[in-house]
Design an enzyme around this catalytic site. Sequence first.
Site, PDB file in Angstrom:
ATOM      1  N   TYR A 144       0.847  -1.192   0.000  1.00  0.00           N
ATOM      2  CA  TYR A 144       0.000   0.000   0.000  1.00  0.00           C
ATOM      3  C   TYR A 144       0.881   1.239   0.000  1.00  0.00           C
ATOM      4  O   TYR A 144       1.853   1.322   0.749  1.00  0.00           O
ATOM      5  CB  TYR A 144      -0.895   0.016   1.240  1.00  0.00           C
ATOM      6  CG  TYR A 144      -1.813   1.219   1.327  1.00  0.00           C
ATOM      7  CD1 TYR A 144      -2.856   1.394   0.414  1.00  0.00           C
ATOM      8  CD2 TYR A 144      -1.646   2.185   2.325  1.00  0.00           C
ATOM      9  CE1 TYR A 144      -3.709   2.490   0.495  1.00  0.00           C
ATOM     10  CE2 TYR A 144      -2.492   3.282   2.414  1.00  0.00           C
ATOM     11  CZ  TYR A 144      -3.516   3.432   1.505  1.00  0.00           C
ATOM     12  OH  TYR A 144      -4.360   4.520   1.590  1.00  0.00           O
ATOM     13  N   ASP A 239       9.259   3.054   0.149  1.00  0.00           N
ATOM     14  CA  ASP A 239       8.172   3.673   0.895  1.00  0.00           C
ATOM     15  C   ASP A 239       8.350   3.271   2.361  1.00  0.00           C
ATOM     16  O   ASP A 239       7.964   2.188   2.770  1.00  0.00           O
ATOM     17  CB  ASP A 239       6.816   3.228   0.345  1.00  0.00           C
ATOM     18  CG  ASP A 239       5.656   3.900   1.070  1.00  0.00           C
ATOM     19  OD1 ASP A 239       5.898   4.567   2.102  1.00  0.00           O
ATOM     20  OD2 ASP A 239       4.506   3.746   0.610  1.00  0.00           O
ATOM     21  N   LYS A 267       3.813   8.981   9.151  1.00  0.00           N
ATOM     22  CA  LYS A 267       3.485   8.408  10.460  1.00  0.00           C
ATOM     23  C   LYS A 267       4.391   8.904  11.603  1.00  0.00           C
ATOM     24  O   LYS A 267       4.139   9.961  12.150  1.00  0.00           O
ATOM     25  CB  LYS A 267       3.438   6.884  10.339  1.00  0.00           C
ATOM     26  CG  LYS A 267       2.310   6.471   9.362  1.00  0.00           C
ATOM     27  CD  LYS A 267       1.925   5.027   9.374  1.00  0.00           C
ATOM     28  CE  LYS A 267       0.648   4.804   8.578  1.00  0.00           C
ATOM     29  NZ  LYS A 267       0.818   4.290   7.231  1.00  0.00           N
TER      30      LYS A 267
HETATM   31  C1  LIG Z   1       0.134   4.682   5.855  1.00  0.00           C
HETATM   32  C2  LIG Z   1       0.930   4.470   4.606  1.00  0.00           C
HETATM   33  C3  LIG Z   1       0.843   5.318   3.504  1.00  0.00           C
HETATM   34  C4  LIG Z   1      -0.155   6.427   3.422  1.00  0.00           C
HETATM   35  O1  LIG Z   1       0.022   7.387   4.413  1.00  0.00           O
HETATM   36  P1  LIG Z   1      -1.231   8.335   4.792  1.00  0.00           P
HETATM   37  O2  LIG Z   1      -0.635   9.305   5.765  1.00  0.00           O
HETATM   38  O3  LIG Z   1      -2.269   7.434   5.372  1.00  0.00           O
HETATM   39  O4  LIG Z   1      -1.675   8.971   3.533  1.00  0.00           O
HETATM   40  C5  LIG Z   1       1.710   5.131   2.445  1.00  0.00           C
HETATM   41  N1  LIG Z   1       2.588   4.116   2.447  1.00  0.00           N
HETATM   42  C6  LIG Z   1       2.690   3.259   3.475  1.00  0.00           C
HETATM   43  C7  LIG Z   1       3.714   2.174   3.437  1.00  0.00           C
HETATM   44  C8  LIG Z   1       1.843   3.393   4.577  1.00  0.00           C
HETATM   45  O5  LIG Z   1       1.910   2.512   5.573  1.00  0.00           O
END
Ligand SMILES: *Cc1c(COP(=O)(O)O)cnc(C)c1O
Length: 429
Positions: A144, A239, A267
């Site tokens: 994701y 990511d 995060k």
């Molecule tokens: C949570 C997450 C996102 C998206 O971040 P948001 O702040 O929810 O838009 C993107 N990549 C990874 C790996 C994530 O865990």
Amino acid sequence: MAQKVSSELNRRALRSMSGGVNSPVRAFKAVGAEPLFIDHATGAYIYDADGNKYIDYLQSWGASILGHANPLVTETIHNSAKKGTSYGLSTALEAELAELIKRAFPSIELLRMVNSGTEAVMSTVRLARGYTGRTKVLKFEGCYHGHSDGLLAKAGSGMTTFSVPDSAGVPQSIASETLVVPYNDLEAARKITEQFADDIACVLIEPVAANMGVIPPAEGFLEGLRKLCDSINALLIFDEVITGFRVAPGGAQEKYGIQADLTTLGKIIGGGLPVGAFGGRTEIMKFLAPDGPVYQAGTLSGNPVVASAGIAVLNTLIETNPYEELESLAGLLEMKLKEAFEDVSLPVRINRVGSMLTVFFCENPVSNYSSARTADTSRYTSFFRAMQKSGILFPPSQFEAAFLSTAHAIRDIEKTITPLKKWLQKHKN
Ligand SMILES: *Cc1c(COP(=O)(O)O)cnc(C)c1O
């Protein structure tokens, strides 16, 4: 455990908010349960609107690595807010946060702050396309990367087919720029990078997958991707929105010794406030406006309150270096869970990397999306609900990671295992 107030709040929320939530997972649909409404949280514990207390293994999807309402972080936010919450102009705080991130991530020479992980990845992909002059993105099934159009795509039937959108509202023309292969399948990645060698701008990956449940990278997988990218002059994007400052200060890059070309963060670096960031080598980052041709901007980006919270968290992590302690606490949780399941011969696979883990209710090892999907979600639901009733909050989906924070203690783990054993007595094979 009474859930009367949460139920009432849910009915109220449903009248004014789409699905009653501002992010779908909060609706608890994956575990067929009524959503919880939270009143407050402190340290390892979260309290719902009915006054029930839970040991919280969600920790805001990993954002709260210091636990909820860490006194230094809340004090910092309070003091910062008193000086004004947004100026739309630059502050020293932004440079300070950027310096802290740079120190942890040697691959990041320049970076930019944004307001969410979604925004960070979206901007990074645009930058990779602008820099390489190519359009295609290779991603991995089950990873994701936020909800931007092109990344809400998974594989079609054949490995080399163009992907189909995962969400209504994403045009096929956009999804077709995204190529998808299974996680941990270097051979599939090699084939597709050969086939589209001149078209692939970037290879985008969660270096530790955490959004299909936790799945560690297979030995040699990340190194292999690094080499594939170099061989076709594509950019490797890690990511690290979850893994950054989670599996090590310098994220999975530090843990596995691989340098990404571009990195996305989120995060943890916002101290529980909305945040994202992306960065990489100077020559690439120079392509961003105002120096370069790739446009990217944000009214609230680098917001002073967010930046001050991020600085407080990162300074604390650097000063206290809690990673070994987190590792051993999570290792203890993993071991205790394993023992409890083994005692009653209920097959589970527990995947853990550092302080994040997933209990998959299946027999075979889980190394990619299709093996994750073999997990028994109805059993997970039963597990989730029994634990919730006993005051323990696991993620409301089989395919999400559980997180420990520095506020969790051994006694929390003991308190987690007791009700688990009770549930297992009823559900053993
Ligand atoms: C949570 C997450 C996102 C998206 O971040 P948001 O702040 O929810 O838009 C993107 N990549 C990874 C790996 C994530 O865990």
